[in-house]
Enzyme design. Structure first.
Site, PDB file in Angstrom:
ATOM      1  CG  HIS A  71      -0.431   0.299   2.510  1.00 19.09           C
ATOM      2  ND1 HIS A  71      -0.160  -0.669   3.454  1.00 19.09           N
ATOM      3  CD2 HIS A  71      -0.084   1.468   3.081  1.00 19.09           C
ATOM      4  CE1 HIS A  71       0.321  -0.091   4.545  1.00 19.09           C
ATOM      5  NE2 HIS A  71       0.380   1.214   4.339  1.00 19.09           N
ATOM      6  CG  ASP A 115       0.185  -4.048   2.821  1.00 16.94           C
ATOM      7  OD1 ASP A 115       0.535  -3.548   1.733  1.00 16.94           O
ATOM      8  OD2 ASP A 115       0.001  -3.379   3.856  1.00 16.94           O
ATOM      9  CB  SER A 212       2.810   1.897   6.312  1.00 15.69           C
ATOM     10  OG  SER A 212       1.636   1.972   7.037  1.00 15.69           O
ATOM     11  N   GLY A 213       5.237  -0.153   6.169  1.00 14.33           N
ATOM     12  CA  GLY A 213       6.295  -0.667   5.299  1.00 14.33           C
ATOM     13  C   GLY A 213       7.587  -0.940   6.035  1.00 14.33           C
TER      14      GLY A 213
END
Length: 256
Positions: A71, A115, A212-213
């Site tokens: 994402h 994801d 995120s990530g």
């Protein structure tokens, strides 16, 4: 509260809390500033999407590959390696553009399942004391509930604040049983085969927007990727061990 109202809340909770695809995903809450350059694998992603800039985390897994969340995609991504303070120039920093974004072919924007994304860098990173790779787990390796792991990022430090942290923050988080992310509430889309449930709600320590990530590091290994979750822990992380065959095959295919 009526039964109808309770059911309505349970239905709406996942919609309210699931990070929209491509939002500034996961900041560190309840943590501390990391020792500068103690995590040489950390990458800060500057993502251009429809004229706006977002940030995500990522981590260096080879000289020319960064792993992150699917994402965290965009029209253009610039990767900053070797950074502690992302708002200042540091001699340790290397800034490299991404030439190829490879999200997992089964990534689902609605459920945030699978994801995970590989970023191929336009040039190889120069490995040194500030910039280095992190090990990945063996395929299908398990992390037991109760393990204490660690996350880091430049995301938000409070759920009430939209700004990101200039300096890298880190926090210890507890790996939970899958049952701590039950599918009848905000964790409606939780999938135990591809996701990990991480963060003790009693400790209030978590990742947040902008993180995120980034990697969930257990020992010396990147076992998870910060993915999604409600504003309070536990959060949901992509289970890296599930994707090792895909990661290895993709990197082999793209390596010159």
């Amino acid at each position: 509260m009526s039964l109808t109202m309770q059911l309505l809340i349970l239905v709406l909770l996942p919609l309210a809390f699931l990070l929209p695809p491509g939002s500034q995903a996961g900041e560190i809450i309840g943590g501390l500033e990391a020792k500068p350059h103690s995590r040489p694998y950390m990458a800060c992603l500057s993502i251009q999407r429809r004229g706006k800039t977002y940030i995500c985390g990522g981590f260096l897994v080879a000289e020319n590959f960064v792993l992150t969340a699917a994402h965290c995609n965009g029209d253009e991504i610039i990767v900053k390696l070797g950074a502690h303070n992302i708002r200042e120039w540091e001699q340790s920093q290397q800034t490299i553009s991404v030439c190829h974004q490879i999200p997992h072919p089964q990534y689902n924007k609605e459920t945030t399942n699978n994801d995970i994304m590989l970023l191929q860098l336009a040039e190889r990173a120069k490995l040194n004391r500030w910039v280095d790779t992190i090990a990945l787990p063996r395929a299908n390796e398990r992390v037991e509930a109760g393990a204490m792991c660690n996350v880091a990022g430049w995301g938000g430090t409070s759920t009430h604040c939209e700004s990101n942290s200039a300096r890298l923050q880190e926090v210890d988080v507890l790996v939970m049983q899958d049952a701590a992310c039950p599918s009848n509430g905000p964790y409606h889309y939780y999938n135990a085969s591809t996701m990990m449930c991480v963060g003790d709600p009693k400790m209030g320590k978590d990742s947040w927007k902008g993180d995120s990530g980034g990697p969930l590091v257990c020992g010396e290994t990147a076992q998870g990727i910060i993915s999604w979750g409600p504003p309070t822990p536990p959060g949901v992380y992509t289970k890296v061990a599930t994707f090792i065959p895909w990661i290895e095959a993709t990197m082999r295919r793209l390596k010159p």
